[in-house]
Design an enzyme around this catalytic site. Structure first.
Site, PDB file in Angstrom:
ATOM      1  N   LYS A 104       0.840  -1.212   0.000  1.00  0.00           N
ATOM      2  CA  LYS A 104       0.000   0.000   0.000  1.00  0.00           C
ATOM      3  C   LYS A 104       0.867   1.250   0.000  1.00  0.00           C
ATOM      4  CE  LYS A 104      -3.814   2.263   2.445  1.00  0.00           C
ATOM      5  NZ  LYS A 104      -4.721   2.267   3.622  1.00  0.00           N
ATOM      6  N   SER A 136      -9.573   2.165   2.357  1.00  0.00           N
ATOM      7  CA  SER A 136      -8.676   2.968   1.545  1.00  0.00           C
ATOM      8  C   SER A 136      -7.602   2.148   0.820  1.00  0.00           C
ATOM      9  CB  SER A 136      -7.974   3.999   2.432  1.00  0.00           C
ATOM     10  OG  SER A 136      -7.199   3.348   3.439  1.00  0.00           O
ATOM     11  N   SER A 177     -10.249  -0.311   6.406  1.00  0.00           N
ATOM     12  CA  SER A 177      -9.655  -0.105   5.088  1.00  0.00           C
ATOM     13  C   SER A 177      -8.957  -1.310   4.471  1.00  0.00           C
ATOM     14  CB  SER A 177      -8.680   1.076   5.138  1.00  0.00           C
ATOM     15  OG  SER A 177      -9.380   2.282   5.316  1.00  0.00           O
TER      16      SER A 177
END
Length: 546
Positions: free
Chosen positions: A111, A187, A213
């Site tokens: 990420k 996210s 997320s």
């Protein structure tokens, strides 16, 4: 407090004292200005000494972990892969022992809020004039490389990791591979999109989870995503959102790979103060699961599984999702588990606790770089980039993700209008944790089932939409996920079926079916029970036809 030393030269002007005092709502008497000029000039002197020193960051072993081909994919190439990438890179260990590790042969996406030295961190935003470029690798990056994994890039994430949908990345909206135009969840949107669909682009990915997320995109994309127990996986070298809910964890296409990746990254690193009480590095969640790979019934036979009734009544929950969870619970019963309803009324307070406990922290720590005085590795250059917002930055953030500007203003509003409210919410978060633990113990539960997202993935918004319309796409999505962030409990999202699109205005898409995700949570440090339960479902039933 003592004054370490008086300055040789007074460097602070009287006007600076007045401005500084005004920021905290006070006025320094004129007769005392010169005294304060001297004492604050002493701070200047101390800062000069600090700035003369080299920073003390984790060492980068560039020979063992060389990196090459660092680049941003072209917009055209990225669009072919659902806009899932922030940066591409190739990193693999040159060490013979590492090459034979448990992640050998696996490609991993990281990420874009996780530090990879020399690779820019875009953080999904365009508010910076130049991107932040980390100087060291996050602990989990080093651990993945030592385990033999090959890191192939940084997955795009939502703008400052502040969206449950995949529509806010300032570079390009991440699309759901199962239905372009629909949310991949957020996210950790890029991480999920790289794994979703019949032809995953990578084998594994790392996500972050402060309100859901990891689990939300896992739910929307039909993959497996685990939020570990708070502190199990070190957060060193990862951009924070709020320290009391920061989690990072594995995202994969199946349960066994998820356990394999968690085994590689879990355990104390001696740097992250979130890890108080965490076990030492060297845990193995993968090998014990192999005993159940060919006999999934044995994984849950005799288990006592709870269904959290309050989670089935949250506002906005699609009744079809509720029914899918009920069906999944009955399928566990058919495998030999005992399934019972359990009530935890305080679960419904969780979203309010999350909001008030974290809004000030998000505003000051994540968005303004005002890190609390706490132990750990601090990213000085990122803090400096966040230190001073202006109207142009505010407008850019609002255009793509008004949750950022709502958080900036809301954090300050809570701080000044309701002093002490965040402190009380944090205290009550411990009560929520203890309540979950007590119910698990008193009812002799191994795990608890609850919905992940209240609906299947929703359709994108347009940049020209109002702040209210953009925010409306995010309302209610985290009602069943964020309580487990403030309590710190581990939870996984696994796909348990599909549902047809019924979103108003998208009647043209009624033939599309999208995944339904279900959470499996357990007590602190009980990831092994979660994995056993998830594996039994995955090996016994095909969610694509449920």
């Amino acid at each position: 407090m003592s004054v370490v030393r008086l300055p040789e030269t007074v460097t602070v002007a009287a006007e600076q004292i007045r401005q500084t005092a005004a920021q905290i709502g006070v006025q320094v008497p004129e007769r005392d200005l010169d005294a304060y000029r001297v004492f604050l000039s002493g701070l200047d002197s101390c800062i000069d000494q600090i700035e003369a020193e080299d920073d003390y960051l984790p060492l980068l072993d560039a020979e063992r972990f060389p990196r090459s081909n660092v680049h941003r994919p072209s917009p055209e190439d990225n669009a072919k892969q659902f806009n899932s990438w922030a940066y591409k890179v190739h990193i693999a260990s040159t060490n013979t022992e590492d090459k034979a590790g448990p992640l050998a042969g696996f490609t991993v996406a990281i990420k874009d809020n996780v530090n990879i030295a020399t690779v820019p961190s875009l953080l999904g935003t365009d508010v910076f004039e130049d991107p932040y470029i980390p100087e060291y690798d996050a602990t989990i990056v080093t651990r993945i490389l030592r385990a033999g994994g090959t890191i192939v890039g940084k997955a795009a994430c939502e703008n400052f990791s502040l969206s449950p949908n995949s529509f806010t990345n300032a570079q390009a909206k991440v699309m759901n591979p199962l239905a372009p135009g629909y949310s991949a969840g957020g996210s950790s949107s890029g991480s999920a999109a790289l794994l979703a669909g019949p032809s995953p682009i990578v084998n594994m990915a790392i996500g972050g989870d402060q309100g859901g997320s990891i689990r939300l995109p896992a739910s929307y994309c039909g993959i497996v995503g685990l939020k570990p127990t708070y502190g199990l996986v070190p957060y060193t070298g990862i951009a924070p959102l709020s320290s009391i809910v920061d989690h990072t964890g594995p995202m994969t296409t199946n349960v066994l790979d998820n356990a394999r990746l968690l085994s590689a990254i879990a355990g104390k690193d001696g740097l992250d103060d979130r890890q108080m009480g965490a076990p030492e590095f060297g845990l193995d969640y993968y090998t014990p699961l192999l005993a159940y790979a060919n006999d999934p019934k044995a994984a849950v036979k005799g288990m006592r599984i709870g269904v959290l009734v309050e989670s089935l009544e949250v506002p906005g929950l699609d009744p079809r999702v509720r029914e899918k969870v009920r069906v999944a619970a009955e399928l566990f019963r058919s495998l030999g588990a005992e399934v019972v309803d359990v009530s935890i009324p305080m679960h419904t307070l969780g979203p309010a606790l999350w909001t008030i406990a974290n809004r000030q922290g998000i505003s000051e720590q994540a968005l303004r770089g005002q890190n609390p005085v706490r132990l750990g590795v601090h990213d000085v250059k990122l803090t400096q980039k966040l230190a001073h917002w202006n109207t142009e930055m505010f407008e850019k953030a609002q255009l793509h993700n008004p949750a950022i500007t709502v958080s900036l203003l809301g954090g300050q509003f809570v701080k000044y209008a309701y002093p002490g409210a965040a402190d009380k919410a944090i205290n009550l978060s411990r009560k929520l944790r203890d309540t979950y633990e007590a119910v698990i113990k008193d009812h002799h539960l191994d795990v608890i089932l609850l919905p992940c997202t209240p609906t299947i993935a929703n359709y994108t918004f347009d940049l020209s939409d109002s702040v209210g319309d953009k925010m409306g796409k995010a309302v209610g999505i985290t009602l069943n996920t964020c309580p487990l962030n403030v309590s710190g409990h581990p939870a996984i999202s696994i796909p348990i079926g599909t549902l047809p699109v019924i979103e108003p205005g998208r009647e043209v898409d009624t033939g599309i079916r999208l995944p339904v995700g279900m959470q499996i949570m357990a007590g602190f440090w009980q990831e092994n029970r979660i994995y056993r339960t998830a594996l039994a479902f995955e090996k016994s039933f095909d969610w694509r036809i449920l």
